[in-house]
Design a protein around this motif. Structure first.
Motif, PDB file in Angstrom:
ATOM      1  N   ILE A  92      21.739  -5.203  42.569  1.00 27.33           N
ATOM      2  CA  ILE A  92      20.288  -5.275  42.445  1.00 27.33           C
ATOM      3  C   ILE A  92      19.792  -6.098  43.625  1.00 27.33           C
ATOM      4  CG2 ILE A  92      18.341  -6.047  41.060  1.00 27.33           C
ATOM      5  CD1 ILE A  92      20.135  -5.741  38.596  1.00 27.33           C
ATOM      6  N   TYR A  93      18.837  -5.561  44.337  1.00 25.31           N
ATOM      7  CA  TYR A  93      18.297  -6.221  45.525  1.00 25.31           C
ATOM      8  C   TYR A  93      16.941  -6.842  45.183  1.00 25.31           C
ATOM      9  CZ  TYR A  93      21.955  -4.384  48.511  1.00 25.31           C
ATOM     10  OH  TYR A  93      23.173  -4.115  49.087  1.00 25.31           O
ATOM     11  N   TYR A  94      16.786  -8.097  45.554  1.00 26.49           N
ATOM     12  CA  TYR A  94      15.573  -8.849  45.284  1.00 26.49           C
ATOM     13  C   TYR A  94      14.926  -9.294  46.594  1.00 26.49           C
ATOM     14  CZ  TYR A  94      17.670  -9.430  40.631  1.00 26.49           C
ATOM     15  OH  TYR A  94      18.230  -9.218  39.395  1.00 26.49           O
ATOM     16  N   CYS A  95      13.606  -9.240  46.629  1.00 30.54           N
ATOM     17  CA  CYS A  95      12.907  -9.837  47.756  1.00 30.54           C
ATOM     18  C   CYS A  95      12.331 -11.179  47.299  1.00 30.54           C
ATOM     19  CB  CYS A  95      11.809  -8.934  48.287  1.00 30.54           C
ATOM     20  SG  CYS A  95      10.566  -8.440  47.089  1.00 30.54           S
ATOM     21  N   ALA A  96      12.138 -12.054  48.259  1.00 31.12           N
ATOM     22  CA  ALA A  96      11.659 -13.391  47.950  1.00 31.12           C
ATOM     23  C   ALA A  96      10.777 -13.889  49.084  1.00 31.12           C
ATOM     24  CB  ALA A  96      12.842 -14.335  47.747  1.00 31.12           C
ATOM     25  N   ALA A  97       9.888 -14.817  48.745  1.00 31.80           N
ATOM     26  CA  ALA A  97       8.949 -15.365  49.725  1.00 31.80           C
ATOM     27  C   ALA A  97       9.003 -16.882  49.704  1.00 31.80           C
ATOM     28  CB  ALA A  97       7.523 -14.897  49.408  1.00 31.80           C
ATOM     29  N   ALA A  98       8.879 -17.461  50.864  1.00 32.17           N
ATOM     30  CA  ALA A  98       8.884 -18.920  51.002  1.00 32.17           C
ATOM     31  C   ALA A  98       7.664 -19.339  51.795  1.00 32.17           C
ATOM     32  CB  ALA A  98      10.149 -19.382  51.710  1.00 32.17           C
ATOM     33  N   GLY A  99       6.973 -20.368  51.276  1.00 33.91           N
ATOM     34  CA  GLY A  99       5.696 -20.730  51.875  1.00 33.91           C
ATOM     35  C   GLY A  99       5.729 -21.851  52.894  1.00 33.91           C
ATOM     36  N   LEU A 100       6.810 -22.579  52.988  1.00 30.88           N
ATOM     37  CA  LEU A 100       6.844 -23.710  53.924  1.00 30.88           C
ATOM     38  C   LEU A 100       7.826 -23.410  55.049  1.00 30.88           C
ATOM     39  CD1 LEU A 100       6.580 -26.630  51.352  1.00 30.88           C
ATOM     40  CD2 LEU A 100       4.790 -25.707  52.848  1.00 30.88           C
ATOM     41  N   SER A 101       8.809 -24.220  55.208  1.00 26.90           N
ATOM     42  CA  SER A 101       9.771 -23.990  56.284  1.00 26.90           C
ATOM     43  C   SER A 101      10.651 -22.787  55.946  1.00 26.90           C
ATOM     44  CB  SER A 101      10.630 -25.235  56.490  1.00 26.90           C
ATOM     45  OG  SER A 101      11.299 -25.575  55.300  1.00 26.90           O
ATOM     46  N   TRP A 102      11.250 -22.202  56.958  1.00 24.25           N
ATOM     47  CA  TRP A 102      12.070 -21.011  56.779  1.00 24.25           C
ATOM     48  C   TRP A 102      13.383 -21.380  56.099  1.00 24.25           C
ATOM     49  CZ3 TRP A 102      15.169 -18.256  61.197  1.00 24.25           C
ATOM     50  CH2 TRP A 102      15.638 -17.018  60.754  1.00 24.25           C
ATOM     51  N   PRO A 103      13.577 -20.912  54.849  1.00 24.45           N
ATOM     52  CA  PRO A 103      14.791 -21.301  54.117  1.00 24.45           C
ATOM     53  C   PRO A 103      16.041 -20.587  54.592  1.00 24.45           C
ATOM     54  CG  PRO A 103      13.041 -20.534  52.647  1.00 24.45           C
ATOM     55  CD  PRO A 103      12.688 -20.111  54.023  1.00 24.45           C
ATOM     56  N   ILE A 104      15.824 -19.547  55.387  1.00 23.60           N
ATOM     57  CA  ILE A 104      16.906 -18.731  55.922  1.00 23.60           C
ATOM     58  C   ILE A 104      17.708 -18.120  54.772  1.00 23.60           C
ATOM     59  CG2 ILE A 104      18.826 -18.564  57.549  1.00 23.60           C
ATOM     60  CD1 ILE A 104      17.747 -20.944  59.012  1.00 23.60           C
ATOM     61  N   ASN A 105      18.825 -18.726  54.376  1.00 22.41           N
ATOM     62  CA  ASN A 105      19.689 -18.111  53.364  1.00 22.41           C
ATOM     63  C   ASN A 105      19.810 -18.930  52.084  1.00 22.41           C
ATOM     64  OD1 ASN A 105      21.139 -20.219  54.364  1.00 22.41           O
ATOM     65  ND2 ASN A 105      22.953 -19.027  54.912  1.00 22.41           N
ATOM     66  N   THR A 106      18.927 -19.889  51.868  1.00 20.37           N
ATOM     67  CA  THR A 106      19.012 -20.757  50.695  1.00 20.37           C
ATOM     68  C   THR A 106      18.096 -20.244  49.604  1.00 20.37           C
ATOM     69  OG1 THR A 106      19.469 -22.646  52.132  1.00 20.37           O
ATOM     70  CG2 THR A 106      18.794 -23.104  49.867  1.00 20.37           C
TER      71      THR A 106
END
Length: 123
Positions: A92-106
């Motif tokens: 199952i593939y999930y997309c995610a969004a981050a609003g501050l610094s680039w989390p890269i792979n975390t």
């Protein structure tokens, strides 16, 4: 921001799929975006990520050279082009969004998650 992933399906090994993740609410162009996946019985793992302006991308070693992440800020959509698919890409593939610094792979650093779309690769 709400995220809706789509584009999953059944494909034979060696084939291709393109996943899409459409965003609503929030200001999409300010979010860094990522794709993760979770196979049955396994932990969720990082696949690819892209910065808000698409200047930087990062890939898991397992998909490097086969998958490409891209985004269209005007359409509020991030894509994952998957080529040369293997049975081990089934998840199952999930997309995610981050609003501050680039989390890269975390994964824990991403703020918003879509519901996931199933990719099944038959060998």
């Amino acid at each position: 921001v709400q995220l809706q992933a789509s584009g999953g399906g059944l494909v034979q090994a060696g084939g291709s799929l393109r996943l899409s993740c459409a965003a609503s609410g929030g200001t999409f162009s300010t979010y860094h975006m990522g794709w993760f996946r979770q196979a049955p019985g396994r932990e969720r793992e990082f696949v690819a990520s892209v910065t808000w302006g698409a200047a930087n991308t990062h890939y898991a070693d397992s998909v490097q050279g086969r998958f490409t992440i891209s985004r269209d800020n005007a359409k509020k959509t991030v894509y994952l082009q998957m080529n040369t698919l293997k049975a081990e890409d089934t998840a199952i593939y999930y997309c995610a969004a981050a609003g501050l610094s680039w989390p890269i792979n975390t994964a824990s650093a991403y703020d918003y998650w879509g519901q996931g779309t199933l990719v099944t690769v038959s060998s």
